[in-house]
Design a protein around this motif. Sequence first.
Motif, mmCIF file in Angstrom:
data_model
loop_
_atom_site.group_PDB
_atom_site.id
_atom_site.type_symbol
_atom_site.label_atom_id
_atom_site.label_comp_id
_atom_site.label_asym_id
_atom_site.label_seq_id
_atom_site.Cartn_x
_atom_site.Cartn_y
_atom_site.Cartn_z
ATOM 1 N N ASP A 103 0.837 -1.203 0.000
ATOM 2 C CA ASP A 103 0.000 0.000 0.000
ATOM 3 C C ASP A 103 0.870 1.251 0.000
ATOM 4 O O ASP A 103 0.608 2.215 -0.734
ATOM 5 C CB ASP A 103 -0.899 0.030 1.236
ATOM 6 N N LYS A 104 1.896 1.234 0.841
ATOM 7 C CA LYS A 104 2.770 2.402 0.930
ATOM 8 C C LYS A 104 3.505 2.642 -0.386
ATOM 9 O O LYS A 104 3.654 3.793 -0.825
ATOM 10 C CB LYS A 104 3.771 2.230 2.071
ATOM 11 N N LEU A 105 3.942 1.581 -1.020
ATOM 12 C CA LEU A 105 4.621 1.728 -2.306
ATOM 13 C C LEU A 105 3.672 2.315 -3.343
ATOM 14 O O LEU A 105 4.047 3.225 -4.105
ATOM 15 C CB LEU A 105 5.150 0.380 -2.771
ATOM 16 N N ASP A 106 2.453 1.817 -3.377
ATOM 17 C CA ASP A 106 1.437 2.317 -4.308
ATOM 18 C C ASP A 106 1.239 3.821 -4.108
ATOM 19 O O ASP A 106 1.285 4.620 -5.060
ATOM 20 C CB ASP A 106 0.133 1.553 -4.071
ATOM 21 N N LEU A 107 1.038 4.230 -2.848
ATOM 22 C CA LEU A 107 0.792 5.642 -2.567
ATOM 23 C C LEU A 107 2.034 6.488 -2.825
ATOM 24 O O LEU A 107 1.929 7.621 -3.314
ATOM 25 C CB LEU A 107 0.323 5.816 -1.123
ATOM 26 N N VAL B 17 7.066 22.420 4.298
ATOM 27 C CA VAL B 17 5.935 22.098 5.167
ATOM 28 C C VAL B 17 5.693 20.600 5.106
ATOM 29 O O VAL B 17 5.645 20.008 4.034
ATOM 30 C CB VAL B 17 4.677 22.890 4.755
ATOM 31 N N GLN B 18 5.576 19.991 6.279
ATOM 32 C CA GLN B 18 5.285 18.567 6.364
ATOM 33 C C GLN B 18 3.771 18.392 6.427
ATOM 34 O O GLN B 18 3.103 18.971 7.292
ATOM 35 C CB GLN B 18 5.984 17.955 7.585
ATOM 36 N N VAL B 19 3.255 17.581 5.506
ATOM 37 C CA VAL B 19 1.804 17.471 5.315
ATOM 38 C C VAL B 19 1.403 16.011 5.160
ATOM 39 O O VAL B 19 2.239 15.137 4.922
ATOM 40 C CB VAL B 19 1.356 18.246 4.059
ATOM 41 N N THR B 20 0.101 15.767 5.267
ATOM 42 C CA THR B 20 -0.463 14.475 4.893
ATOM 43 C C THR B 20 -1.638 14.715 3.960
ATOM 44 O O THR B 20 -2.307 15.752 4.033
ATOM 45 C CB THR B 20 -0.944 13.663 6.114
ATOM 46 N N VAL B 21 -1.895 13.765 3.081
ATOM 47 C CA VAL B 21 -3.048 13.855 2.186
ATOM 48 C C VAL B 21 -4.318 13.718 3.022
ATOM 49 O O VAL B 21 -4.459 12.777 3.805
ATOM 50 C CB VAL B 21 -2.988 12.765 1.107
ATOM 51 N N GLY B 22 -5.212 14.668 2.867
ATOM 52 C CA GLY B 22 -6.444 14.634 3.645
ATOM 53 C C GLY B 22 -6.268 15.023 5.092
ATOM 54 O O GLY B 22 -7.228 15.006 5.866
ATOM 55 N N ARG C 51 -7.687 7.132 -3.344
ATOM 56 C CA ARG C 51 -6.971 5.861 -3.214
ATOM 57 C C ARG C 51 -6.588 5.617 -1.753
ATOM 58 O O ARG C 51 -6.698 4.482 -1.260
ATOM 59 C CB ARG C 51 -5.727 5.889 -4.104
ATOM 60 N N LEU C 52 -6.154 6.645 -1.073
ATOM 61 C CA LEU C 52 -5.836 6.529 0.353
ATOM 62 C C LEU C 52 -7.075 6.110 1.143
ATOM 63 O O LEU C 52 -6.994 5.222 2.017
ATOM 64 C CB LEU C 52 -5.314 7.868 0.872
ATOM 65 N N ARG C 53 -8.204 6.693 0.832
ATOM 66 C CA ARG C 53 -9.445 6.335 1.536
ATOM 67 C C ARG C 53 -9.779 4.864 1.335
ATOM 68 O O ARG C 53 -10.233 4.187 2.267
ATOM 69 C CB ARG C 53 -10.616 7.211 1.068
ATOM 70 N N GLU C 54 -9.570 4.367 0.125
ATOM 71 C CA GLU C 54 -9.803 2.946 -0.141
ATOM 72 C C GLU C 54 -8.901 2.067 0.720
ATOM 73 O O GLU C 54 -9.354 1.077 1.308
ATOM 74 C CB GLU C 54 -9.544 2.631 -1.614
ATOM 75 N N ILE C 55 -7.646 2.439 0.799
ATOM 76 C CA ILE C 55 -6.664 1.617 1.514
ATOM 77 C C ILE C 55 -6.951 1.571 3.009
ATOM 78 O O ILE C 55 -6.898 0.503 3.637
ATOM 79 C CB ILE C 55 -5.240 2.138 1.240
ATOM 80 N N ILE C 56 -7.263 2.727 3.603
ATOM 81 C CA ILE C 56 -7.451 2.757 5.060
ATOM 82 C C ILE C 56 -8.931 2.744 5.459
ATOM 83 O O ILE C 56 -9.252 2.906 6.638
ATOM 84 C CB ILE C 56 -6.733 3.969 5.697
ATOM 85 N N ARG C 57 -9.806 2.570 4.445
ATOM 86 C CA ARG C 57 -11.251 2.480 4.695
ATOM 87 C C ARG C 57 -11.766 3.719 5.442
ATOM 88 O O ARG C 57 -12.444 3.623 6.462
ATOM 89 C CB ARG C 57 -11.601 1.193 5.451
ATOM 90 N N LEU C 58 -11.421 4.852 4.907
ATOM 91 C CA LEU C 58 -11.812 6.133 5.494
ATOM 92 C C LEU C 58 -13.116 6.612 4.870
ATOM 93 O O LEU C 58 -13.222 6.732 3.645
ATOM 94 C CB LEU C 58 -10.713 7.174 5.249
#
Length: 390
Positions: free
Chosen positions: A32-36, A228-233, A275-282
């Motif tokens: 998953d991490k590689l994909d993202l 700036v250190q950020v995260t998607v979403g 795609r992140l939402r799919e992976i972590i079921r958000l």
Amino acid sequence: MTNKQAARRIGIFDTTLRDGEQAPGNAMSAQDKLDLALRLEALDVDVIEAGFPASSSNDFDATQAVSAALSRAQVATLSRARRDDIETAVQAAGSRNHVLQIMGTGSDIHLEHKLGITRQQAIDDAVDAAKFAASLGVETVAVGIEDATRGDFGYLQQLTERAVEAGARYIPIADTSGCASPEEFGDLIAKIREWAPAPVRIGVHCHNDFGLATANAIAGLQAGADDVQVTVGGIGERAGNTAMEEVCALLAYKGEQLGLYAEVDLAGIYAVYNRLREIIRLEEPRNKAIFGQYAFGTAAGIHQAGMLRNPATYEYVEPARFGRERTLLISRHSGRAVLRHLLGEMGLQIDDSKLNEIYREYIAERVESDCEDISVLRERLAADLAPVPS
């Protein structure tokens, strides 16, 4: 929109795979991490933090895979101020193109209650770790200062200056508990900038406990930080981290005013988020800035009347710039303007009496929770009001 010659370029350091992933419910496999990571690199982010290699075999494997796959972005890792952590990080990510972040400790509350060490011990540990990482040939040695916003300025100055002397060329500053205001955080970064002058880079890492992560990050950038250190979403510990899309949107629209700009594919971030939402079921939030289900949708009649004439009446941020679409939603709060618009599109000439009748049937008598896209109403009207063949 930004005059780049007059503005300063801001680096985007993505920590979705590390700080974002460590929050409850956000676990990701190495694959998953590689994909993202590959999707993030395609957005043109500058640095991708793959994980904390010494913490687990999954993080080690993910870091190794991400490091090998990246072709442009730098890979970052996290390590405690320990030589064995640093060795593990270098085994996973190598030394070239590697931003190795060593955790420094910025506050007495962390020194006493988390680590049980003195200020001097913390400085000595950070210095030793930075020198050791540099001796291994790590391209960018970083000493990040955790919980810096609750630290004493005199101690923070010693820690910063000693880290730079030891070879650190990147100093990320963390509002770990999300306790700062923009003014406080900006003042802190201005001090760090004095203690760590260029070419040492300064990063800002903010948490959203007061809902101020983006505001604090921007204040830090204005005060002299380089990235700036950020995260998607905005995923991450507790209320989350600074959201990539919020910072990038603000710089896209206000960059000239702020004297700052970033080079990220704005239109591509939403697909990465999905795609992140799919992976972590958000679950999809309804009202989140930029990415909320209804961030570019309205059901209020007054708003719809204006937007049908000119979307700019109630829409400052343009959805298409972020891979989104504008939506008009029909609810009992919608008005007659949207009906006139639809009926006009259908070429139907209807007097006010008939319009009021249609309004009562299709809009006014809806229950509050009943909401549908305008296209659905268009289909229903077309079916119900189509002329009967003679």
